[in-house]
Design a protein around this motif. Sequence first.
Motif, PDB file in Angstrom:
ATOM      1  N   LYS A  79       2.240   8.284 -17.853  1.00  0.00           N
ATOM      2  CA  LYS A  79       2.965   7.693 -16.723  1.00  0.00           C
ATOM      3  C   LYS A  79       3.728   8.756 -15.948  1.00  0.00           C
ATOM      4  O   LYS A  79       3.969   8.622 -14.757  1.00  0.00           O
ATOM      5  N   VAL A  95     -14.292  -3.706 -23.513  1.00  0.00           N
ATOM      6  CA  VAL A  95     -13.345  -3.455 -22.421  1.00  0.00           C
ATOM      7  C   VAL A  95     -14.136  -2.787 -21.294  1.00  0.00           C
ATOM      8  O   VAL A  95     -14.718  -1.724 -21.502  1.00  0.00           O
ATOM      9  N   ASN A  99     -11.655  -3.017 -15.918  1.00  0.00           N
ATOM     10  CA  ASN A  99     -10.468  -3.612 -16.523  1.00  0.00           C
ATOM     11  C   ASN A  99      -9.547  -2.535 -17.095  1.00  0.00           C
ATOM     12  O   ASN A  99      -8.316  -2.587 -16.968  1.00  0.00           O
ATOM     13  N   PHE A 100     -10.163  -1.553 -17.710  1.00  0.00           N
ATOM     14  CA  PHE A 100      -9.438  -0.425 -18.292  1.00  0.00           C
ATOM     15  C   PHE A 100      -8.623   0.285 -17.210  1.00  0.00           C
ATOM     16  O   PHE A 100      -7.401   0.469 -17.329  1.00  0.00           O
ATOM     17  N   LYS A 102      -7.899  -0.728 -14.166  1.00  0.00           N
ATOM     18  CA  LYS A 102      -6.944  -1.592 -13.487  1.00  0.00           C
ATOM     19  C   LYS A 102      -5.658  -1.712 -14.310  1.00  0.00           C
ATOM     20  O   LYS A 102      -4.547  -1.632 -13.776  1.00  0.00           O
ATOM     21  N   THR A 103      -5.840  -1.883 -15.622  1.00  0.00           N
ATOM     22  CA  THR A 103      -4.674  -1.984 -16.499  1.00  0.00           C
ATOM     23  C   THR A 103      -3.870  -0.689 -16.444  1.00  0.00           C
ATOM     24  O   THR A 103      -2.642  -0.702 -16.275  1.00  0.00           O
ATOM     25  N   ALA A 104      -4.569   0.438 -16.558  1.00  0.00           N
ATOM     26  CA  ALA A 104      -3.890   1.735 -16.584  1.00  0.00           C
ATOM     27  C   ALA A 104      -3.155   2.005 -15.267  1.00  0.00           C
ATOM     28  O   ALA A 104      -1.955   2.316 -15.263  1.00  0.00           O
ATOM     29  N   GLU A 107      -0.150  -0.286 -14.819  1.00  0.00           N
ATOM     30  CA  GLU A 107       0.952   0.073 -15.723  1.00  0.00           C
ATOM     31  C   GLU A 107       1.699   1.297 -15.181  1.00  0.00           C
ATOM     32  O   GLU A 107       2.928   1.347 -15.194  1.00  0.00           O
ATOM     33  N   ILE A 108       0.921   2.262 -14.717  1.00  0.00           N
ATOM     34  CA  ILE A 108       1.536   3.488 -14.212  1.00  0.00           C
ATOM     35  C   ILE A 108       2.322   3.200 -12.933  1.00  0.00           C
ATOM     36  O   ILE A 108       3.452   3.675 -12.752  1.00  0.00           O
ATOM     37  N   VAL A 144     -16.319   0.571 -21.643  1.00  0.00           N
ATOM     38  CA  VAL A 144     -15.885   1.961 -21.540  1.00  0.00           C
ATOM     39  C   VAL A 144     -16.707   2.865 -22.458  1.00  0.00           C
ATOM     40  O   VAL A 144     -16.669   2.716 -23.690  1.00  0.00           O
ATOM     41  N   GLN A 160     -11.754   8.841 -14.129  1.00  0.00           N
ATOM     42  CA  GLN A 160     -10.419   8.373 -14.531  1.00  0.00           C
ATOM     43  C   GLN A 160      -9.344   9.310 -14.005  1.00  0.00           C
ATOM     44  O   GLN A 160      -8.274   8.865 -13.564  1.00  0.00           O
ATOM     45  N   LEU A 164      -6.240   8.172 -11.636  1.00  0.00           N
ATOM     46  CA  LEU A 164      -4.839   8.251 -12.064  1.00  0.00           C
ATOM     47  C   LEU A 164      -4.048   9.336 -11.329  1.00  0.00           C
ATOM     48  O   LEU A 164      -2.830   9.360 -11.391  1.00  0.00           O
TER      49      LEU A 164
END
Lengths: 254, 444
Positions: A79, A95, A99-100, A102-104, A107-108, A144, A160, A164
Amino acid sequence: MSLLKIENLKVKVENNLILNGINLEVNEGEIHAIMGPNGSGKSTLASVLAGKEGYEIVEGSVWYKGMNLLELPADIRAKEGIFLAFQYPVEIPGVTNANFMKTAVNEIRKYRNLETYDAMEFLNVMKEKAKLVEMDTSFLNRSVNEGFSGGEKKKNEIFQLAMLEPTLAILDETDSGLDIDALRIVANGVNSLRNEHNAFIIITHYQRLLNYIIPDFVHVLNKGKIIQSGDKELALHLEEYGYDWIKQNGIINN
Amino acid sequence: MTQNIQNIGLTEIVARYYDDILESSNSAYMPSIIDIKKKSFNMLIKNGLPTLKNEEWKYTNVQFLNKIPFTFERISYITQKADNLIRSIINKLSQKNYLVFFNGKFLEEYSKIEHENIEIINFKLDSNSLNPLIISSFNKLDNTDSFFSLMNTILVESGIFINVPKNNQIDKPINLINILSSEEKNIITSTRTIINISPNSMLDLIIYNYSDNKSSVLNTAVNDISLNEGAQLNLLLYQNEDKNTITFTKTNVNLEKESNLITDTITFSRGFTRNDLNVNLTGEFSKARFYGLYIGKDKSFIDNHTRVEHKVAKCQSDEFYKGIIDDSSHCVFNGKIIVSQEAQKTNAYQSNKNILLSENGIINTKPQLEIYADDVKCSHGATVGNIEKDAIFYLKSRGIDEFTAKNLLLKAFAIDIINKIHNQDWVGIIESDLVKLLNLKEIN
Ligand SMILES: Nc1ncnc2c1ncn2[C@@H]1O[C@H](COP(=O)(O)OP(=O)(O)O)[C@@H](O)[C@H]1O
Ligand SMILES: [Mg+2]
């Protein structure tokens, strides 16, 4: 500005001293390459920086953006902008990549007090980044890394990374096992993402990748210690001399 | 019949019922039914309530049943709660095709079936004519019958018979919705479902069990299924019952030549559940794929006993059960594969994977193979583990906190089975129940 400062880092794994006094400083905008023979501790260093558990810190410290990095759990490090492209990416059946990510990402963004994306915005961002690594968007709905070829797994790591947008990215042998096309894709990805505010640590066994991603510094790691640092020319010398020579004689004089 | 019977033991409770109903001279049953019930009663008395010494009940202690004062009183008036529940389920179904049961009783006014080419009978055992297929189904007593399936035969008064005639592909799924609810009394309910799928016909069937009780409910269900030549059945058994519900199911499937069974057993119940699934491959080239998912929460007990018997050559069985065991729950998986001497060229696969989340949880998993043929491909494996550490770290390294990472991985473990269910309405319902049950964060 200094982003990362590693001071005299000594790390044990299962009672063996694997990192034996690492010193390294990385500033914003820089690309550092770390090269070294197999078993010299490259992945261990990467894992310790990313926050993997199971390592005993014997001595030393790591400062990142003025924070004591070693005290932060792995997700907080991410983060705060640290990213590790794994040498061996993990398969996660059930997973999906979409979805992976989007979640990451959400969250960040929450951590940084930014608004989370809605489904449509998010899909567009993903499609754009998938294009960057020349992945067909159908991979987004697959689990994944499950059933991915070696090259696809590595491209997924860069995808990824692009999603990110980290401040400090560590690439652990992302080039190993890639054909020339995949290598070019990975390098293009990195080059298009680099800017004056982020930094990269490129761990590699071969000089090859460094023809595409030009490092500011090259460090040689042997037996858990950086035994020599230089500019991109050092990588060429290493290739010429070989790791056996390093193991026997230590530093290269030119 | 309406008085409460205090702590006299379950066998005695059944015996008193039996005396009242069957030994009385004015019993309304046909002689053949009386005969079946008598035989069952004699077997039940002979066997008694199973104890841990019985191999099939080694991990499954049912002695607590003797301490519950059950009554035979029927509670079948619909409470507001039950009404809401039935409606909320029905609303989630995109194809309105269902039979509703409340405490074992068929509710015609809630049910809705739009099929022409299918025979659905709510049979009553005290009527004076019964379809011969119903009688022959009741006649199948054998050594796979337990105390509880025998009890079902003794106590059951009505049931559902579904008969799909030849060459019919029934594309609209049929939902059997069983709601149990008792506010004060400890009741016993029994359901009986008999399915016959004629040659080259196909049926999609869902059996859903939901309960919300303030007192104990002991529920036995027997499903007897015949797949004739070239027939196919997609069967979902979904159990989502509360902590006061004690359920015993026995599902028997007989597969004739080239028939095909696809079944999923999903158990989210928080009380006591024992499922016996018996698959008999009796015709060449028949295929059975049976998957399952069980989630143990709080103090729940969930036992899946499966038994597949390859009686003839060239058949295939593919079994895959997954379980998550949390809190102080106890789960049991016992998978028996029998390959008889004639059953050459058999393919039999079995796998059971468990995630044990808490120190107080218990999982007993056991494959049992009895192979008497020599040309057989058979594999089996059972694992008990935790959520993979490498996977957790991978997710964390992308900024996902530990709690969410574990959520995501648990859900992925379970979704693997849920996504293979043939009916999309139920995939959605089960997925959202799973999220609630495991306190997962809704992640889309
Ligand atoms: N989990 C572990 N348990 C025991 N030894 C390990 C573990 N991880 C790494 N090592 C040891 O640490 C040394 C460095 O490994 P690694 O960091 O993977 O090297 P590199 O990435 O440079 O090839 C090796 O000798 C390796 O065997
Ligand atoms: Mg390595």
